[in-house]
Design an enzyme around this catalytic site. Structure first.
Site, short mmCIF file in Angstrom:
data_model
loop_
_atom_site.label_atom_id
_atom_site.label_comp_id
_atom_site.label_asym_id
_atom_site.label_seq_id
_atom_site.Cartn_x
_atom_site.Cartn_y
_atom_site.Cartn_z
CG ASP A 472 65.33 59.33 66.17
OD1 ASP A 472 66.15 60.41 66.77
OD2 ASP A 472 65.88 58.23 66.40
CG ASP A 542 69.64 57.13 72.34
OD1 ASP A 542 68.44 57.53 72.71
OD2 ASP A 542 70.24 57.03 71.54
C1 DGJ Z 1 68.27 57.45 68.41
C2 DGJ Z 1 67.22 57.79 69.30
O1 DGJ Z 1 67.51 58.09 70.56
C3 DGJ Z 1 66.81 55.99 69.82
O2 DGJ Z 1 65.97 56.15 71.06
C4 DGJ Z 1 66.64 55.09 68.83
O3 DGJ Z 1 65.12 55.51 68.40
C5 DGJ Z 1 67.45 55.20 67.74
N1 DGJ Z 1 67.72 56.52 67.44
C6 DGJ Z 1 67.12 54.41 66.63
O4 DGJ Z 1 67.91 54.66 65.41
#
Ligand code: DGJ
Length: 745
Positions: A472, A542
């Protein structure tokens, strides 16, 4: 195929041609990119005899160069349009005039030093060398022409042959001078939870641009720029697409002058870029892949999809069935421990899932705030008193694989790594650096930082046998001052950061060749061909609400194959939109992607739990079709700002994936809002065999796939000819936010 004849270069793929010519003064001009030509051009497209004002004779340098269709323009010698290369020396920009020197043609495709790049055997490479003798600098323009698809790629290598150091102030990869009357520019923009929204802007004199200066490709702009003719639809009209194999700041721009000459450029964003090129050194610019379609936007997308699958993605997982996983992020956020994960694992085993991914929080004390622990990468005692051992053992017993989340480019102030090495974080001397999610950026230009972070990630993989990592990246780069680089190389931080990301991912794949990496950046902020070189899938957004996903997916699919798009079933009610959508629709819609679950499956209702095995089985049965099939966009849901110039947006969204032999297809259909007293939609399918007969099943839940009698529609022996020309008449679908999957076999 590449041909050189009388000063002209003709590059041809199965359906496209690209032509360049050297003029009498040694300037390399761009003549044509479009539908395939089999004979060389004979007219003077370089317009050598025209006399643009205020010149008084043909070829007079200033006005001539300002209108000449340059293959690769540089600054300061009479072309006042956007240029691609600016070189300075001891702080001064002196201009650069690249003149033709020679060329070579070779089989295959060379690797690009330290960079992700396309690869292949059935292709040819052309290197055209330009030189500026005054500066002692040479420029190799690289072109690779692929024979199995309509793709030409471009990159450049600048060589400092002089005896003194120079600085690259700007080094864009691609220029294309074209006449684009009536065309529109396609850009993709967005924000967190609304990524990859495509927009069309009609070309007029002036600038249409897309860019990121954030150190990553970013939510606001994807590293892609396209062009479509005024009449274009998904099936008709002309479309050009340019996608950058780079995951950092970038610029894509179309600049049109009052004579109607447009210049399209693409490359590393000159903001925050200054590269010291020492005497004798060379610098390679990242690759741009480009395609042309005379059959509308759909063919442009299919060209990208085929190319990305065959010539960008290297992972051993490319054609394998990817694990159907459950990720605990939206289930628990930061509030979880080993016991909670074991509970999820047990439900996952009953449902038939392949993997549990442990997301953000395993290394932090906090159960609420994303703070602390970044950079240390050890399971925190309060949540994992015995480390990962109990979870690993339970997973082994249940035959479920494990994955782990990292955010390797970041450091928390509250971490042992920061306490020991504050100089590992980027920050301007004397200024308190800007925090984002309580974190700072690591200095990835420093090789010690790369080694340290690599070891931390590799240790967890080695010790607990993780077979997947989610990489990430949740904040942009600022305070870009490195304690490692000398003063005159501070302008290299943004570029070197991305090289550092690539380097660690490459090293991980060397040590763990079976590792599945899923890249992610606050959702889909770094979804690009650079990252796909290391990971066959990227987290799309997300936002997993199936209605919100319609435009996010349509924009992503414009460039990237469906098989690369991370997609999970979200919880009800969706945390971002607040929308309530049935478990069935959430399941069917997430099947168009890598598929998994991101909700607390241990708390699902009995009814929903019972539906999981059928959803998982259905995804597995469709795996080959989704991974290898061809993509057709049948309808775009009417939403603000989105209009393909020659099409009408509709009240429903519809997308088809059809096998290459036309023997089967799956079609995803969703009409977000029910319209009272409306008729069932009639959709015309693509890519089927006219003479073949197909069975058509329309399902609203995965179970009906296995029990067709319960399907919404179940028809036998409809001809391909009928389905493609007369269409398929869908029943009226009641209710809001209901999606159906149509299976054609
Ligand atoms: C952003 C990501 O897109 C999410 O899926 C998740 O992993 C969060 N960060 C965690 O902080």
């Amino acid at each position: 195929m590449i041909r050189y004849e009388n000063g002209s270069f003709l590059l041809s793929t199965p359906n496209t041609s690209y032509v360049m010519q050297v003029n009498r003064d040694g300037y390399l001009g761009h003549l044509y990119y479009g539908k395939r030509l089999d004979r060389p051009l004979v007219q003077d497209f370089l317009r050598s005899e025209e006399i643009p004002s205020p010149s008084v004779k043909p070829g007079e340098k200033v006005s001539f160069l300002d209108n000449f269709p340059f293959e690769y323009p540089a600054s300061g010698v009479g072309d006042f349009r956007e240029n691609c290369l600016e070189i300075s020396d001891s702080e001064q920009v002196f201009g650069f005039e690249p003149l033709y020197k020679g060329y070579i043609i070779k089989k295959g495709k060379p690797a690009l030093k330290d960079l992700p790049a396309s690869f292949g055997h059935d292709c040819e490479t052309l290197i055209i060398t330009l030189e500026d003798n005054v500066r002692g600098v040479e420029l190799d323009l690289g072109y690779c022409v692929f024979n199995d698809c309509d793709m030409i790629t471009r990159w450049n290598v600048v060589k400092n042959l002089s005896e003194k150091d120079i600085y690259l102030e700007k080094a864009l990869t691609l220029c294309m001078d074209m006449e684009l009357e009536g065309f529109s520019v396609i850009r993709e923009t967005g924000v967190w939870a609304r990524e990859h929204q495509a927009f069309f802007t009609q070309i007029q004199p002036g600038v249409v641009a897309t860019e990121s200066s954030r150190g990553e490709s970013g939510h606001e702009a994807a590293p892609f720029i396209g062009l479509v003719s005024s009449n274009a639809t998904n099936e008709t009209g002309e479309a050009y697409g340019f996608s950058f194999v780079w995951s950092g700041s970038f610029l894509g721009k179309v600049w049109t002058n009052s004579f109607g000459l447009s210049r399209l450029v693409m490359g590393v964003n000159p903001n925050n870029f200054r590269w010291k090129l020492k005497a004798g050194d060379e610098f390679t610019m990242p690759e741009v892949i480009m395609t042309y379609s005379s059959e509308g936007l759909g063919k442009m997308s299919r060209n990208f999809h085929d190319f990305i699958r065959e010539h960008i993605i290297r992972s051993v997982w490319k054609d394998r069935q990817r694990p159907v996983l459950v990720n605990n992020w939206e289930a628990t956020y930061l509030d979880f421990d080993d016991k909670k994960l074991i509970e999820i694992l047990r439900t996952a085993s009953k449902a038939g899932l392949d993997m549990l991914v442990i997301d953000d929080g395993w290394f932090r004390e906090s159960k609420v705030e994303p703070e602390g622990g970044l950079g240390d990468w050890v399971p925190v005692k309060s949540k994992f008193p015995d480390g990962f051992t109990p979870v690993v053992e339970e997973a082994k017993k249940l035959n479920i694989k494990l994955g782990l989340w990292f955010e390797p480019e970041m450091i928390s102030i509250d971490s042992d790594l920061y306490r020991a090495h504050p100089e590992y974080a980027l920050s301007f001397p004397g200024r308190v650096p800007a925090l984002c999610r309580n974190q700072l950026m690591l200095d990835f230009s420093n090789p010690d930082v790369l080694d340290t972070i690599y070891e931390k990630i590799a240790t967890q993989i080695r010790e607990s046998h993780f077979s997947y990592i989610k990489w990430d990246m949740n904040r942009p780069i600022c305070d870009a001052y490195s304690r490692y680089l000398p003063a005159d190389q501070q302008g290299e931080i943004f570029f070197r950061h991305v090289l550092g990301v690539y380097k660690i991912q490459e090293k991980l794949l060397m040590e763990f060749p079976e590792l599945l990496i899923e890249n992610c950046s606050s959702g889909g902020a770094r979804f690009d061909c650079g990252m796909l070189y290391y990971s066959p899938q990227i987290w799309t957004s997300d936002d997993m609400d199936p209605v919100e996903r319609l435009s996010i997916c349509e924009g992503t699919e414009l460039i990237y194959p469906v098989s690369t798009m991370g997609a999970h079933v979200c919880k009800n009610q969706n945390d971002i939109s607040g929308r309530l959508v049935s478990f069935d629709t959430r399941g069917l819609m997430a099947i168009a992607g890598t598929f998994g679950y991101e909700l607390d499956i241990s708390k699902l209702s009995e009814e929903d739990l019972k539906k999981m095995p059928a959803q998982i089985r259905l995804r597995r049965e469709l795996d080959k079709l989704i991974n290898r099939g061809e993509y057709y966009r049948l309808s775009s849901f009417d939403r603000r700002g989105y209009r393909i110039p020659g099409s009408i947006a509709k009240s429903y969204d519809c997308m088809e994936i059809v096998s290459r032999d036309g023997s089967e297809a799956a079609v995803w259909y969703m009409k977000p809002l029910y319209e009272p007293d409306s008729r069932g939609s009639r959709i015309k399918l693509k890519g089927l065999v006219c003479s073949a007969d197909y069975d058509v099943t329309v399902i609203t839940d995965a179970d009906s796939y296995f029990n067709p009698d319960t399907a919404l529609l179940n028809k036998r022996a409809i001809s391909g000819e009928e389905l493609m020309n007369a269409g398929l008449c869908l029943p009226v679908i009641h209710g809001d936010y209901t999606g159906v999957l149509i299976l054609i076999r």
